[in-house]
Enzyme design. Sequence first.
Site, mmCIF file in Angstrom:
data_model
loop_
_atom_site.group_PDB
_atom_site.id
_atom_site.type_symbol
_atom_site.label_atom_id
_atom_site.label_comp_id
_atom_site.label_asym_id
_atom_site.label_seq_id
_atom_site.Cartn_x
_atom_site.Cartn_y
_atom_site.Cartn_z
ATOM 1 N N CYS A 166 0.819 -1.211 0.000
ATOM 2 C CA CYS A 166 0.000 0.000 0.000
ATOM 3 C C CYS A 166 0.854 1.263 0.000
ATOM 4 C CB CYS A 166 -0.990 -0.031 1.168
ATOM 5 S SG CYS A 166 -2.415 1.058 0.885
ATOM 6 N N HIS A 182 -4.458 -4.712 0.287
ATOM 7 C CA HIS A 182 -4.049 -5.375 1.523
ATOM 8 C C HIS A 182 -4.559 -6.816 1.508
ATOM 9 C CE1 HIS A 182 -2.494 -1.933 3.852
ATOM 10 N NE2 HIS A 182 -3.439 -1.225 3.259
ATOM 11 N N GLU A 214 -3.441 -9.231 2.957
ATOM 12 C CA GLU A 214 -3.232 -9.853 4.275
ATOM 13 C C GLU A 214 -4.363 -9.543 5.262
ATOM 14 O OE1 GLU A 214 -1.922 -5.701 5.098
ATOM 15 O OE2 GLU A 214 -1.822 -7.048 3.381
#
EC number: 2.3.1.46
Length: 333
Positions: A142, A234, A236
Site C-alpha cells: 500500500c 491489503h 493480508e
Amino acid sequence: MTVLIDRDQGITSPALVPAEGDLARDQAGADLNIGLINNMPDTALKATERQFMKLLQVAAGPRRIRFHCFSLPSVRRSPEAKWHVESEYSDLADLKRRRFDGLIVTGAEPVAPELDQEPYWRDLTDLIDWAKVNTRSTIWSCLAAHAAVLHLDGIERRRLPAKCHGIFDCEAVTNDSLTHAGPTPLKVSHSRLNEVVEGDLAQAGYQVLTRSALAGVDVFVRQYTSRFVFFQGHPEYDALSLQREYLRDVGRYLARERDHYPHLPVSYFDAATEERLARFEKRARHERHPALSNDLPALTLRADIAAGSAAAALFRNWLQFLGAEADASVLAR
C-alpha cells in the site's frame, strides 16, 4: 526478536519465541528468513503482526520460517506502542547485519501532505536501496508501494476523488508464478486515498500482474537483484480489518476529528447492514457526538468476501519462489 514458525506452532504474538531445540528438524528444505517492517498505525500494530505470522504459517506448508519484526524508528508512536516495539521487535540496525530471503514492508498512517515530507522518509528510502541487493524478494504494501516507486522512478501517486475502501474483484492479466493457481477472481481488500496508475508504471518498466475494473492496479512487480513485489491493496487483511477501519473513521467523524462521514466499504457488509448503517449516518449528521457510537447497529459481512483466499495463494507462491532460490543457493555451496 526472532520467531521460529512451523505449521504446528500456535501463533499469538511475536513475543512468544519457541526454543529452537523444541522443534524437530525435517527435510522440507532450508529455513527462510523473513523480515516484517511493521509501520502500521498503533491501533493496527499488533493485528498486523498476527495477520502476517498466521498467513506465512499457512502458506509455508512444511517449510520453517524465521520471522523477524522491525519498525522504522522515525514512525511516530504512542508511549504504549513505542514500548511494544522496543520490547518485542528487533532493532532496525540488526536488519543490515544479515541477508534476508524475503522482506515485507507495510505503510504508515500519513502525517505530511507529501510522501517525501514524512518523518520516516529517509529511513524508508535507505531501506528500499538496501533491499534491492540484500533480499531475494521484497513486498511493498500500500503506502510503502507508493513510496518505493516514487523513490525508485519518480512515479507520483494521484489523489482519488473518494477513498478506495472495500473488497474488489481483481483479475490476473499475465501468466506469472506469483498468481499461479489463485482463485478467480482474487478478492482483495483495498483501503487508500491515492493510487499509482498503470500507464505511469508501464512507462517506467513495471509489470502489472493483477488489476480491478473498479480499484485499478492491484499487484505489480519489478526485477532488481531482488524481485520487488508491490501491493496497492491489503491481501493480508483478515475479515474484520475493513470493519475496524470503518468504525474508526465513524468515531473520528463523531469526535469532529474528520470533516466527512466515511463511505461504506464496497462489497463488504450485507444488504441489511448497509440499510441500518445508512439510517445511522443520517442520524449521525444531525446528532454528531462521540457518545452516539454506542448506538451503532449490529454489523454482518457479506458471505462471499472470501477473506484470506487471495493472500493464501499469493504468499504460498511467494514462499515457493523464495524456497527454490534458497535451496539452489545451498546446493551451489
